[in-house]
Design a protein around this motif. Structure first.
Motif, PDB file in Angstrom:
ATOM      1  N   ASP A   8       8.312  44.585  44.032  1.00 44.97           N
ATOM      2  CA  ASP A   8       7.045  45.307  44.221  1.00 44.97           C
ATOM      3  C   ASP A   8       6.081  45.029  43.073  1.00 44.97           C
ATOM      4  OD1 ASP A   8       8.030  46.562  46.541  1.00 44.97           O
ATOM      5  OD2 ASP A   8       8.622  48.384  45.452  1.00 44.97           O
ATOM      6  N   LEU A   9       6.638  44.813  41.896  1.00 47.66           N
ATOM      7  CA  LEU A   9       5.831  44.593  40.691  1.00 47.66           C
ATOM      8  C   LEU A   9       5.607  43.115  40.396  1.00 47.66           C
ATOM      9  CD1 LEU A   9       7.491  47.307  38.430  1.00 47.66           C
ATOM     10  CD2 LEU A   9       5.384  47.501  39.761  1.00 47.66           C
ATOM     11  N   GLY A  10       6.128  42.247  41.252  1.00 49.80           N
ATOM     12  CA  GLY A  10       5.965  40.809  41.044  1.00 49.80           C
ATOM     13  C   GLY A  10       6.896  40.247  39.988  1.00 49.80           C
ATOM     14  N   ILE A  11       8.025  40.910  39.768  1.00 49.92           N
ATOM     15  CA  ILE A  11       8.973  40.488  38.735  1.00 49.92           C
ATOM     16  C   ILE A  11      10.109  39.699  39.370  1.00 49.92           C
ATOM     17  CG2 ILE A  11      10.632  41.275  37.002  1.00 49.92           C
ATOM     18  CD1 ILE A  11       8.955  43.882  36.826  1.00 49.92           C
ATOM     19  N   ASP A  12      10.398  38.537  38.787  1.00 48.47           N
ATOM     20  CA  ASP A  12      11.573  37.761  39.149  1.00 48.47           C
ATOM     21  C   ASP A  12      12.620  38.025  38.069  1.00 48.47           C
ATOM     22  OD1 ASP A  12      13.569  35.918  39.685  1.00 48.47           O
ATOM     23  OD2 ASP A  12      12.306  34.152  39.361  1.00 48.47           O
ATOM     24  N   ILE A  13      13.590  38.871  38.375  1.00 45.73           N
ATOM     25  CA  ILE A  13      14.596  39.254  37.386  1.00 45.73           C
ATOM     26  C   ILE A  13      15.345  38.042  36.849  1.00 45.73           C
ATOM     27  CG2 ILE A  13      16.815  40.457  37.112  1.00 45.73           C
ATOM     28  CD1 ILE A  13      15.698  42.738  38.647  1.00 45.73           C
ATOM     29  N   ASN A  14      15.475  37.013  37.654  1.00 42.26           N
ATOM     30  CA  ASN A  14      16.219  35.823  37.255  1.00 42.26           C
ATOM     31  C   ASN A  14      15.375  34.795  36.499  1.00 42.26           C
ATOM     32  OD1 ASN A  14      18.758  36.585  38.447  1.00 42.26           O
ATOM     33  ND2 ASN A  14      17.733  36.318  40.410  1.00 42.26           N
ATOM     34  N   GLU A  15      14.191  35.184  36.095  1.00 36.84           N
ATOM     35  CA  GLU A  15      13.317  34.269  35.344  1.00 36.84           C
ATOM     36  C   GLU A  15      14.049  33.753  34.112  1.00 36.84           C
ATOM     37  OE1 GLU A  15       9.217  34.726  32.769  1.00 36.84           O
ATOM     38  OE2 GLU A  15       9.499  36.042  34.482  1.00 36.84           O
ATOM     39  N   PRO A  16      14.063  32.443  33.907  1.00 36.43           N
ATOM     40  CA  PRO A  16      14.748  31.876  32.743  1.00 36.43           C
ATOM     41  C   PRO A  16      14.246  32.473  31.427  1.00 36.43           C
ATOM     42  CG  PRO A  16      14.155  30.139  34.270  1.00 36.43           C
ATOM     43  CD  PRO A  16      13.486  31.405  34.759  1.00 36.43           C
ATOM     44  N   GLY A  17      15.140  32.574  30.470  1.00 37.32           N
ATOM     45  CA  GLY A  17      14.786  33.119  29.173  1.00 37.32           C
ATOM     46  C   GLY A  17      14.950  34.623  29.089  1.00 37.32           C
ATOM     47  N   ASP A 143      26.719  38.456  37.748  1.00 38.08           N
ATOM     48  CA  ASP A 143      26.824  37.123  38.321  1.00 38.08           C
ATOM     49  C   ASP A 143      27.085  36.087  37.239  1.00 38.08           C
ATOM     50  OD1 ASP A 143      26.601  34.893  39.933  1.00 38.08           O
ATOM     51  OD2 ASP A 143      24.511  35.204  40.450  1.00 38.08           O
ATOM     52  N   ALA A 144      27.892  35.109  37.573  1.00 38.09           N
ATOM     53  CA  ALA A 144      28.174  34.025  36.621  1.00 38.09           C
ATOM     54  C   ALA A 144      26.918  33.253  36.271  1.00 38.09           C
ATOM     55  CB  ALA A 144      29.225  33.086  37.209  1.00 38.09           C
ATOM     56  N   SER A 145      25.897  33.345  37.119  1.00 39.24           N
ATOM     57  CA  SER A 145      24.661  32.616  36.834  1.00 39.24           C
ATOM     58  C   SER A 145      23.827  33.319  35.767  1.00 39.24           C
ATOM     59  CB  SER A 145      23.838  32.454  38.113  1.00 39.24           C
ATOM     60  OG  SER A 145      23.349  33.702  38.549  1.00 39.24           O
ATOM     61  N   ALA A 146      24.322  34.409  35.216  1.00 43.96           N
ATOM     62  CA  ALA A 146      23.578  35.099  34.151  1.00 43.96           C
ATOM     63  C   ALA A 146      23.283  34.169  32.986  1.00 43.96           C
ATOM     64  CB  ALA A 146      24.330  36.339  33.676  1.00 43.96           C
ATOM     65  N   ASP A 147      24.111  33.135  32.820  1.00 51.89           N
ATOM     66  CA  ASP A 147      23.836  32.203  31.716  1.00 51.89           C
ATOM     67  C   ASP A 147      22.519  31.470  31.911  1.00 51.89           C
ATOM     68  OD1 ASP A 147      25.669  29.175  32.478  1.00 51.89           O
ATOM     69  OD2 ASP A 147      24.886  30.681  33.839  1.00 51.89           O
ATOM     70  N   LEU A 148      22.046  31.407  33.145  1.00 53.18           N
ATOM     71  CA  LEU A 148      20.735  30.782  33.406  1.00 53.18           C
ATOM     72  C   LEU A 148      19.616  31.584  32.753  1.00 53.18           C
ATOM     73  CD1 LEU A 148      21.115  29.831  37.170  1.00 53.18           C
ATOM     74  CD2 LEU A 148      21.279  28.324  35.175  1.00 53.18           C
TER      75      LEU A 148
END
Length: 152
Positions: A8-17, A143-148
Protein backbone atom coordinates in the motif's frame (compact mmCIF):
# COMPACT_ATOMS: atom_id res chain seq x y z
CA UNK A 1 -9.91 -0.84 10.37
CA UNK A 2 -8.04 -2.22 7.38
CA UNK A 3 -4.36 -2.95 7.98
CA UNK A 4 -1.92 -0.97 5.89
CA UNK A 5 0.52 -3.15 3.97
CA UNK A 6 3.99 -2.46 2.66
CA UNK A 7 2.58 -2.68 -0.87
CA UNK A 8 0.00 0.00 0.00
CA UNK A 9 2.93 2.30 0.76
CA UNK A 10 4.93 1.34 -2.33
CA UNK A 11 7.52 -0.57 -0.31
CA UNK A 12 9.35 -3.60 -1.68
CA UNK A 13 10.45 -5.39 1.49
CA UNK A 14 12.92 -7.45 -0.53
CA UNK A 15 14.74 -4.39 -1.86
CA UNK A 16 18.48 -5.15 -1.90
CA UNK A 17 20.52 -3.60 0.88
CA UNK A 18 17.72 -3.93 3.42
CA UNK A 19 16.24 -0.52 2.57
CA UNK A 20 12.82 -2.04 1.95
CA UNK A 21 12.90 -3.58 5.40
CA UNK A 22 13.97 -0.23 6.83
CA UNK A 23 11.12 1.60 5.09
CA UNK A 24 8.63 -0.96 6.40
CA UNK A 25 10.14 -0.61 9.90
CA UNK A 26 9.80 3.16 9.65
CA UNK A 27 6.17 2.81 8.55
CA UNK A 28 5.49 0.24 11.28
CA UNK A 29 7.05 2.56 13.87
CA UNK A 30 4.75 5.41 12.82
CA UNK A 31 1.62 3.26 12.45
CA UNK A 32 2.22 1.51 15.77
CA UNK A 33 1.72 4.70 17.76
CA UNK A 34 -1.53 5.95 19.26
CA UNK A 35 -2.30 8.14 16.32
CA UNK A 36 -4.65 7.83 13.36
CA UNK A 37 -3.31 5.50 10.71
CA UNK A 38 -3.98 8.11 8.04
CA UNK A 39 -1.69 10.56 9.87
CA UNK A 40 1.02 7.92 10.25
CA UNK A 41 0.80 7.08 6.54
CA UNK A 42 0.96 10.77 5.65
CA UNK A 43 4.03 11.17 7.89
CA UNK A 44 5.67 8.15 6.23
CA UNK A 45 5.08 9.58 2.75
CA UNK A 46 6.34 12.97 3.87
CA UNK A 47 9.58 11.48 5.13
CA UNK A 48 10.24 8.93 2.39
CA UNK A 49 8.63 10.36 -0.74
CA UNK A 50 8.86 14.11 -0.25
CA UNK A 51 12.00 14.45 1.89
CA UNK A 52 13.74 11.37 0.42
CA UNK A 53 14.58 9.83 3.79
CA UNK A 54 14.45 6.24 2.53
CA UNK A 55 17.54 4.82 4.18
CA UNK A 56 18.57 4.68 7.82
CA UNK A 57 21.66 6.76 7.03
CA UNK A 58 19.53 9.52 5.49
CA UNK A 59 17.26 9.56 8.54
CA UNK A 60 20.20 9.65 10.94
CA UNK A 61 21.66 12.68 9.09
CA UNK A 62 18.47 14.73 9.45
CA UNK A 63 18.36 17.34 12.16
CA UNK A 64 15.92 17.01 15.01
CA UNK A 65 14.23 20.24 13.93
CA UNK A 66 13.74 18.94 10.38
CA UNK A 67 12.09 15.71 11.53
CA UNK A 68 9.88 17.59 14.02
CA UNK A 69 8.76 19.97 11.27
CA UNK A 70 8.01 17.17 8.79
CA UNK A 71 6.07 15.17 11.36
CA UNK A 72 4.14 18.25 12.42
CA UNK A 73 3.27 19.14 8.85
CA UNK A 74 1.94 15.60 8.40
CA UNK A 75 -0.33 16.05 11.43
CA UNK A 76 1.87 14.13 13.86
CA UNK A 77 2.15 17.21 16.11
CA UNK A 78 1.17 15.62 19.42
CA UNK A 79 4.19 13.32 19.47
CA UNK A 80 6.52 15.14 17.11
CA UNK A 81 9.37 15.92 19.54
CA UNK A 82 9.70 12.47 21.11
CA UNK A 83 9.03 10.69 17.82
CA UNK A 84 11.65 12.78 16.00
CA UNK A 85 14.26 11.94 18.62
CA UNK A 86 13.41 8.24 18.54
CA UNK A 87 13.37 8.12 14.74
CA UNK A 88 16.82 9.67 14.48
CA UNK A 89 18.20 7.12 16.97
CA UNK A 90 16.40 4.37 15.02
CA UNK A 91 18.09 5.53 11.82
CA UNK A 92 21.52 5.60 13.42
CA UNK A 93 21.22 2.18 15.06
CA UNK A 94 19.63 0.51 12.04
CA UNK A 95 22.40 1.88 9.80
CA UNK A 96 24.96 0.26 12.13
CA UNK A 97 23.15 -2.91 13.15
CA UNK A 98 20.73 -4.09 10.42
CA UNK A 99 23.31 -5.80 8.22
CA UNK A 100 24.87 -7.74 11.14
CA UNK A 101 21.37 -8.75 12.27
CA UNK A 102 20.49 -10.00 8.77
CA UNK A 103 23.82 -11.80 8.50
CA UNK A 104 23.17 -13.53 11.85
CA UNK A 105 19.78 -14.67 10.54
CA UNK A 106 21.22 -15.94 7.26
CA UNK A 107 23.99 -17.89 8.96
CA UNK A 108 21.68 -19.36 11.57
CA UNK A 109 23.36 -17.59 14.46
CA UNK A 110 20.05 -15.85 15.21
CA UNK A 111 16.45 -16.86 14.83
CA UNK A 112 13.60 -14.53 13.93
CA UNK A 113 12.74 -14.32 17.64
CA UNK A 114 16.22 -12.84 18.22
CA UNK A 115 15.54 -10.27 15.50
CA UNK A 116 12.25 -9.38 17.22
CA UNK A 117 14.08 -8.87 20.52
CA UNK A 118 16.52 -6.57 18.72
CA UNK A 119 13.60 -4.53 17.39
CA UNK A 120 12.13 -4.28 20.89
CA UNK A 121 15.43 -2.83 22.13
CA UNK A 122 14.68 0.43 20.30
CA UNK A 123 13.05 3.16 22.35
CA UNK A 124 9.52 3.63 21.06
CA UNK A 125 9.28 0.16 19.53
CA UNK A 126 6.83 -1.97 21.42
CA UNK A 127 4.93 -5.16 20.76
CA UNK A 128 2.42 -3.45 18.45
CA UNK A 129 5.15 -2.05 16.20
CA UNK A 130 6.88 -5.44 16.07
CA UNK A 131 3.55 -7.13 15.30
CA UNK A 132 2.89 -4.74 12.41
CA UNK A 133 6.44 -5.10 11.08
CA UNK A 134 6.59 -8.89 11.36
CA UNK A 135 3.19 -9.32 9.71
CA UNK A 136 4.97 -8.78 6.39
CA UNK A 137 8.67 -9.12 7.16
CA UNK A 138 8.59 -12.53 8.83
CA UNK A 139 8.45 -14.42 5.55
CA UNK A 140 11.43 -12.53 4.20
CA UNK A 141 13.41 -12.96 7.40
CA UNK A 142 12.65 -16.69 7.55
CA UNK A 143 13.46 -17.22 3.89
CA UNK A 144 16.90 -18.38 2.82
CA UNK A 145 16.86 -15.54 0.31
CA UNK A 146 17.25 -13.08 3.19
CA UNK A 147 20.92 -12.93 2.24
CA UNK A 148 19.82 -11.03 -0.87
CA UNK A 149 18.77 -8.20 1.43
CA UNK A 150 22.36 -7.67 2.41
CA UNK A 151 23.50 -7.02 -1.12
CA UNK A 152 23.61 -3.42 -2.23
Amino acid sequence: MIAVTAADLGIDINEPGGNGLFKWLLASFLIGKRIRTSVAVKAFHRLVDQEEVGTPEQLARCSHAQVVRWLGEAGYARYDESTARRLRVLGKRVSEELQPQLRALCTGVHRVADFERWLLSFEGVGPKTVEIFMREAAGTLNDASADLLMRS
